[in-house]
Design an enzyme around this catalytic site. Structure first.
Site, PDB file in Angstrom:
ATOM      1  N   HIS A 217      -8.728  30.070  -0.178  1.00 14.03           N
ATOM      2  CA  HIS A 217      -9.389  31.239  -0.743  1.00 14.03           C
ATOM      3  C   HIS A 217      -8.432  32.285  -1.289  1.00 14.03           C
ATOM      4  CE1 HIS A 217     -12.612  33.389  -2.273  1.00 14.03           C
ATOM      5  NE2 HIS A 217     -12.075  34.481  -1.802  1.00 14.03           N
ATOM      6  N   HIS A 368     -18.585  26.502 -11.864  1.00 17.59           N
ATOM      7  CA  HIS A 368     -18.321  27.868 -11.411  1.00 17.59           C
ATOM      8  C   HIS A 368     -16.859  28.240 -11.591  1.00 17.59           C
ATOM      9  CE1 HIS A 368     -18.110  31.420  -8.884  1.00 17.59           C
ATOM     10  NE2 HIS A 368     -17.157  30.821  -8.185  1.00 17.59           N
ATOM     11  N   ARG A 431     -19.505  16.386  -7.962  1.00 21.74           N
ATOM     12  CA  ARG A 431     -18.287  16.663  -8.703  1.00 21.74           C
ATOM     13  C   ARG A 431     -17.348  15.465  -8.590  1.00 21.74           C
ATOM     14  NH1 ARG A 431     -14.831  21.088  -5.172  1.00 21.74           N
ATOM     15  NH2 ARG A 431     -13.299  20.838  -6.828  1.00 21.74           N
TER      16      ARG A 431
HETATM   17  C1  HEM Z   1      -9.671  22.544 -22.287  1.00 26.53           C
HETATM   18  C2  HEM Z   1     -10.519  23.024 -21.438  1.00 26.53           C
HETATM   19  C3  HEM Z   1     -10.881  22.354 -20.141  1.00 26.53           C
HETATM   20  C4  HEM Z   1     -11.701  21.284 -19.944  1.00 26.53           C
HETATM   21  C5  HEM Z   1     -12.473  20.531 -21.004  1.00 26.53           C
HETATM   22  C6  HEM Z   1     -11.716  21.002 -18.531  1.00 26.53           C
HETATM   23  C7  HEM Z   1     -12.414  19.971 -17.938  1.00 26.53           C
HETATM   24  C8  HEM Z   1     -12.289  19.577 -16.622  1.00 26.53           C
HETATM   25  C9  HEM Z   1     -12.948  18.453 -16.004  1.00 26.53           C
HETATM   26  C10 HEM Z   1     -13.937  17.532 -16.704  1.00 26.53           C
HETATM   27  C11 HEM Z   1     -12.556  18.378 -14.717  1.00 26.53           C
HETATM   28  C12 HEM Z   1     -13.040  17.360 -13.657  1.00 26.53           C
HETATM   29  C13 HEM Z   1     -13.956  18.079 -12.711  1.00 26.53           C
HETATM   30  C14 HEM Z   1     -14.807  17.216 -11.835  1.00 26.53           C
HETATM   31  O1  HEM Z   1     -15.220  16.119 -12.234  1.00 26.53           O
HETATM   32  O2  HEM Z   1     -15.123  17.668 -10.731  1.00 26.53           O
HETATM   33  C15 HEM Z   1     -11.658  19.464 -14.499  1.00 26.53           C
HETATM   34  C16 HEM Z   1     -11.032  19.742 -13.305  1.00 26.53           C
HETATM   35  C17 HEM Z   1     -10.282  20.876 -13.053  1.00 26.53           C
HETATM   36  N1  HEM Z   1     -10.038  21.917 -13.937  1.00 26.53           N
HETATM   37 FE1  HEM Z   1     -10.448  21.890 -15.923  1.00 26.53          FE
HETATM   38  N2  HEM Z   1     -10.928  21.905 -17.889  1.00 26.53           N
HETATM   39  C18 HEM Z   1     -10.402  22.756 -18.835  1.00 26.53           C
HETATM   40  C19 HEM Z   1      -9.565  23.833 -18.607  1.00 26.53           C
HETATM   41  C20 HEM Z   1      -9.202  24.277 -17.343  1.00 26.53           C
HETATM   42  C21 HEM Z   1      -8.515  25.506 -17.092  1.00 26.53           C
HETATM   43  C22 HEM Z   1      -8.080  26.520 -18.143  1.00 26.53           C
HETATM   44  C23 HEM Z   1      -8.358  25.582 -15.741  1.00 26.53           C
HETATM   45  C24 HEM Z   1      -7.736  26.660 -14.916  1.00 26.53           C
HETATM   46  C25 HEM Z   1      -6.817  27.454 -15.310  1.00 26.53           C
HETATM   47  C26 HEM Z   1      -8.911  24.376 -15.155  1.00 26.53           C
HETATM   48  C27 HEM Z   1      -8.870  24.058 -13.820  1.00 26.53           C
HETATM   49  C28 HEM Z   1      -9.302  22.863 -13.283  1.00 26.53           C
HETATM   50  C29 HEM Z   1      -9.048  22.424 -11.933  1.00 26.53           C
HETATM   51  C30 HEM Z   1      -8.282  23.200 -10.865  1.00 26.53           C
HETATM   52  C31 HEM Z   1      -9.642  21.158 -11.794  1.00 26.53           C
HETATM   53  C32 HEM Z   1      -9.575  20.238 -10.579  1.00 26.53           C
HETATM   54  C33 HEM Z   1     -10.905  20.133  -9.918  1.00 26.53           C
HETATM   55  C34 HEM Z   1     -10.983  19.121  -8.831  1.00 26.53           C
HETATM   56  O3  HEM Z   1      -9.973  18.504  -8.440  1.00 26.53           O
HETATM   57  O4  HEM Z   1     -12.092  18.954  -8.348  1.00 26.53           O
HETATM   58  N3  HEM Z   1      -9.425  23.607 -16.162  1.00 26.53           N
HETATM   59  N4  HEM Z   1     -11.498  20.180 -15.679  1.00 26.53           N
HETATM   60 CU   LIG Z   2     -12.762  30.540  -1.513  1.00 27.26          CU
END
Ligand code: HEM
Ligand SMILES: [Cu+2]
Ligand SMILES: [Cu+2]
Lengths: 540, 166
Positions: A217, A368, A431
Site C-alpha cells: 500500500h 482501477h 484479472r
Molecule cells: C500503453 C498503455 C497501457 C496498456 C495498454 C496497458 C495494459 C495492461 C494490461 C492488459 C495488463 C494486464 C493486466 C491483467 O490482465 O490483469 C497490464 C498490467 C499492468 N499495468 Fe499496464 N497498460 C498500460 C500502461 C500502464 C502504465 C502507464 C502503468 C503504470 C505506470 C501500468 C501498470 C501496470 C501494472 C503494474 C501491471 C501489472 C498488473 C498485474 O501484474 O496484475 N500500465 N497493463
Molecule cells: Cu493498497
C-alpha cells in the site's frame, strides 16, 4: 540550485524512467491485443505472461523509482537552493539501480521470471530476478539517505526556519519509502533469495504475502507523492495564482506518510492467513488515508479557483474556463483531478471490507489502478517533465501544442481503456488471464469490452510515443531557452512559521513505529507461534 | 495553526463522509457479522492426498449432522476438484478449500462466493446463491501459464430438485 553536472544527473534518471515507460507501453498494447483473442496468430500464454511481468515491473518499479529519484534530486537542489550532497554517492545509487534493472531484465525478457510484478511464492523465478529487484531497491535507499541528509543540513543551516513545502514533502516520501520497502526487503532477503538459491527448501506463502502487503500500500503513495508535490507547488503558480494553504498541505503529506503504512491488509481481505479483527483495523486506516487526498483535492481546486478568478473568471463555474488550459502543467492537473475523482470512487469500493469480495482480483482491479496510476499519477509525471525540461536541457520545448495534444490523448486513452476494464470486472472477468477459455455463455458479454480496450491501448501507445518524441526532439533541437526562464528555484520561499510538528518528522516516526507494531506485530508474529507448513518451489 | 473557514467546513464534510462509510462498514461487520473470509487455519498442502478432510474420497458436497451443507474442494493446477458440483439455491453453504500446489483464488461471477487459496492454509467461506443457474468457478489469481484454463462448474438448482450425493 542545480549546477550543470546535477542537471545531467537528473536527466539520466528521467531517460531511464521514460525509456522503461516507452518499452512497457509497447508491451501494454500487445497485451490488450493478445488477451482479446482477435489475432489467433499471437496467442501464447508463455509470451503473454513474460510480457505482463515485464510490463508490470517496468511501469511499477523502474519508471517510478527512477522518476522519483530524479525529481527528488531536482526538487531538493531547487527548493533548498543547495548543491547536490555527495554527487559521487548519488551516482553509485543510480548505477546500483540501473544494474539491478538490467539483471532483472534478463530473466524477465527470456521468460525465466514470469511471476508478475508481485512475485508471490511458491511460484519461483530465476534468482537473478530477486537479486536485481533488491539492487534496484538498495539504489533507491541511497536516494532516501541523500534526501534526508540534505533536509537535515538545510535545517541546521537555517535554525527555526520553515522547510520549503516541496522539500518537506520529498523528505516525507524518502522516509515513507524506507519504512515501506522494509516489508518486501524482509521477504526477499530472508525468504525468497535463500529459497531460490536452495539454502532452504520451503517458504511460507502466508508470511510472504503478509510482508508484501506491508509494502504494497505505501508504495502507491511513494508513486503518488511526486504528483501531489507538483499539484501543490507548481500548479497554483502555473495557473497564475498561489497555493491556498501551505499548512494544510503539510498536514496532508504527514497524514499520507503516517496513515498509508499500517493498512496493507486491504490487499489481504480475501486471504485465509489473517484474521478478521486485524483486517477490520486495517480497513479503518484505509478510509482514514482518504482524508489527505480529499484535503488535496480541496486545496488544489481552491488554488485553481483563485487563479481563475484573478484571470477574470466569474460566476460559479466561470473560473474553470478562465484557467490557462493551454499550459501543460495546468491541463495535466485538471485532467489528473478528473481521473482522481473517478478513481477515488472505485477505490472506495475496493477498500470496503466486505464489498471488496465483488471485485477482488477481477478485471476491475487493473482497470482501477491503470486509471489512478497510469492516469492520475503518470499524467503529472509527464507534466513535471515538460515543466523541468527547459531548465534541465537549456532548451525550450520544440512545440507548444504537441504537449497539449499528448496530454489530452493520454487522458482519452486512459478513459477508453479503463472504463470497459471496470465493466469486465463487474461482469466477473478475472484479472491476469491471457485468453478466455471458460465454457460459459457469460463470457460472450465480455467480447465488446475487450475490443474497446484495444482502442484505448492504441491511443495510449501513440500518446506515449509522442511524449518520448517531444522530450527527445526538444532536448536535441529546441530553441535555446532565455536564461531568465531557467531559474527554477522555487518562488514559494521558505514561508511563514509553522508548528514544529509540521516542520519535522521525529514524532511522526514514533507514531509510525507504534502503529506498525499494533497493526503488523502480532500478524507477523503468529507465523512463528503456530505450526505452519512451508511450500516447496513450483515452476509456472 | 490558522485554518480558513472554507477549509474548516470542508474538513467537516470530508470527515463526515469518511465517518459515514466507516460507520456502515464497522456496523455491518459487527451487528450482521459480515466479514470477508478470515481465520487462520493451517494445513500441510503437500500431504492433502494422504488422508483427512482433503483426501480425494472426501471431496465434494455433503450434508453435516446439523443439516449444514458443506463443500470441500481442492484447488490444484488447473481446476477446482471435484470439477462439477450441484447446490441448492437460497441455502447457506460453507466452502472449505485448500491448495495442493500454488496460490489460487476462486470466484463465481454474479455471486458472493470468493476467497484466496493460499498453500499451507485452509480457506473457509459461507455464502448462499439466491438464483438457480449455471455458474463457472473461476481461478482469479495467477497460478502459472495455464491460469486461464483453471475453472470448474457450479450448478445451482431449486432446493426441491436438489438431492445430496451423501
Ligand atoms: C500503453 C498503455 C497501457 C496498456 C495498454 C496497458 C495494459 C495492461 C494490461 C492488459 C495488463 C494486464 C493486466 C491483467 O490482465 O490483469 C497490464 C498490467 C499492468 N499495468 Fe499496464 N497498460 C498500460 C500502461 C500502464 C502504465 C502507464 C502503468 C503504470 C505506470 C501500468 C501498470 C501496470 C501494472 C503494474 C501491471 C501489472 C498488473 C498485474 O501484474 O496484475 N500500465 N497493463
Ligand atoms: Cu493498497
Ligand atoms: Cu489461477
Amino acid at each position: 540550485m542545480l549546477d550543470t553536472a546535477s542537471k545531467k544527473f537528473v536527466l539520466y534518471h528521467f531517460w531511464v524512467a521514460f525509456a522503461a515507460f516507452g518499452l512497457a507501453s509497447v508491451l501494454g498494447f500487445y497485451q490488450v491485443l493478445e488477451r482479446s483473442g482477435l489475432l489467433p496468430l499471437i496467442e501464447s500464454s508463455r509470451v503473454y505472461f513474460a510480457s505482463v511481468s515485464t510490463h508490470g515491473v517496468l511501469m511499477a518499479f523502474v519508471l517510478t523509482t527512477f522518476f522519483i529519484m530524479g525529481f527528488g534530486y531536482a526538487t531538493a537542489c531547487n527548493a533548498l537552493r543547495m548543491p547536490l550532497w555527495n554527487p559521487r554517492l548519488a551516482w553509485v545509487g543510480f548505477w546500483l539501480a540501473v544494474a539491478g534493472t538490467l539483471l532483472a531484465a534478463v530473466p524477465l525478457l527470456s521468460g525465466k521470471a514470469s511471476v508478475l510484478y508481485t512475485f508471490y511464492p511458491p511460484i519461483q523465478a530465476h534468482t537473478l530476478f530477486y537479486i536485481g529487484a533488491t539492487l534496484l531497491v538498495v539504489g533507491s535507499w541511497v536516494w532516501c539517505f541523500i534526501m534526508i541528509r540534505m533536509y537535515l543540513d538545510w535545517k541546521k543551516q537555517h535554525p527555526g526556519a520553515t522547510v520549503p513545502l516541496p522539500m518537506y514533502a520529498t523528505t516525507a516520501n524518502a522516509i515513507l519509502w524506507l519504512w515501506a520497502s522494509l516489508g518486501v526487503a524482509l521477504e526477499v532477503l530472508f525468504q525468497l533469495i535463500p529459497w531460490a538459491l536452495g539454502w532452504v527448501d520451503t517458504v511460507d506463502p502466508g508470511l510472504a504475502r503478509t510482508l508484501f502487503s506491508w509494502t504494497l500500500h505505501p508504495i502507491v503513495y511513494f508513486w503518488l507523492i511526486p504528483a501531489y508535490i507538483a499539484l501543490y507547488s507548481r500548479v497554483p503558480q502555473a495557473a497564475g495564482g498561489r497555493l491556498f494553504s501551505d499548512e494544510l498541505a503539510r498536514v496532508a503529506f504527514v497524514m499520507l506518510l503516517v496513515l498509508s503504512l499500517p493498512i496493507g491488509f486491504h490487499h489481504l481481505y480475501m486471504d485465509p492467513e489473517q484474521g478478521s479483527g486485524f483486517k477490520l483495523a486495517h480497513a479503518v486506516g484505509t478510509f482514514l488515508v482518504a482524508l489527505p487526498t480529499l484535503l488535496t483535492g480541496f486545496t488544489v481546486t481552491a488554488s485553481l479557483e483563485m487563479a481563475g478568478r484573478t484571470r477574470g473568471g466569474v460566476g460559479l463555474m466561470g473560473w474553470i474556463g478562465a484557467l490557462p488550459w493551454r499550459n501543460p502543467v495546468v491541463l495535466a492537473a485538471l485532467l489528473s483531478l478528473l481521473m482522481l475523482i473517478a478513481g477515488g470512487f472505485g477505490g472506495i469500493v475496493n477498500a470496503s471490507y466486505a464489498m471488496n469480495t465483488m471485485v477482488h482480483n477481477t478485471a476491475w482491479v487493473p482497470g482501477h489502478f491503470h486509471l489512478i496510476f497510469a492516469g492520475t499519477t503518470v499524467i503529472l509525471y509527464m507534466a513535471i517533465a515538460y515543466d523541468l525540461w527547459p531548465g534541465l536541457t537549456g532548451r525550450q520545448l520544440h512545440s507548444t501544442s504537441a504537449p497539449l495534444l499528448q496530454l489530452w490523448t493520454w487522458f482519452i486513452g486512459i478513459i477508453v481503456l479503463t472504463s470497459p476494464w471496470h465493466v469486465l470486472g463487474l461482469l466477473g472477468q478475472p484479472r491476469r488471464i491471457s485468453s478466455v477459455t471458460y465454457n460459459s455463455l457469460l463470457t460472450l458479454a465480455w467480447t465488446p469490452y475487450e475490443l474497446a480496450m484495444i482502442v484505448g491501448g492504441a491511443i495510449m501507445l501513440a500518446s506515449a510515443l509522442l511524449f518520448l518524441h517531444i522530450l527527445a526532439k526538444s532536448q536535441k533541437k529546441g530553441v535555446m531557452a532565455p536564461a531568465s526562464t531557467l531559474d527554477q528555484t522555487d518562488s514559494a520561499e521558505s514561508g511563514a512559521p509553522v508548528h514544529s510538528l509540521l516542520n519535522g518528522f521525529k514524532v511522526w516516526n514514533l507514531v509510525i513505529l507504534v502503529l506498525m507494531l499494533a497493526n503488523y506485530g502480532y500478524p507477523i508474529l503468529q507465523f512463528f507461534l503456530t505450526r505452519t507448513y512451508g511450500s516447496v518451489a513450483f515452476g509456472y | 495553526m490558522h485554518i480558513h473557514t472554507l477549509e474548516r467546513n470542508w474538513l467537516w464534510v470530508a470527515g463526515s463522509v469518511v465517518a459515514l462509510l466507516l460507520g456502515t462498514i464497522v456496523y455491518t461487520a459487527i451487528a450482521h457479522n459480515i466479514h470477508p473470509p478470515g481465520q487462520m487455519e493451517t494445513i500441510d498442502s503437500a500431504s492433502l492426498h494422504l488422508g483427512g478432510e482433503f483426501a480425494e474420497d472426501q471431496l465434494g458436497v455433503r450434508v453435516g449432522a446439523d443439516g449444514q451443507i458443506r463443500v470441500t474442494l481442492v484447488a490444484a493446477r488447473y481446476g477446482f476438484f471435484p470439477r462439477n458440483i450441484e447446490l441448492p439455491s437460497g441455502t447457506p453453504i460453507t466452502f472449505r478449500i485448500a491448495s495442493a500446489d500454488v496460490l489460487h483464488g476462486i470466484h463465481a461471477p454474479m455471486t458472493n462466493l470468493g476467497t484466496m487459496i493460499v498453500p499451507g492454509y485452509v480457506s473457509t467461506v459461507t455464502t448462499l446463491f439466491p438464483k438457480p443457474g449455471e455458474y463457472p468457478l473461476l481461478c482469479n489469481e495467477y497460478c502459472g501459464l495455464g491460469h486461464d484454463h483453471m475453472w470448474s462448474k457450479l450448478t445451482v438448482v431449486d432446493p426441491q430438485n436438489w438431492h445430496p450425493d451423501r
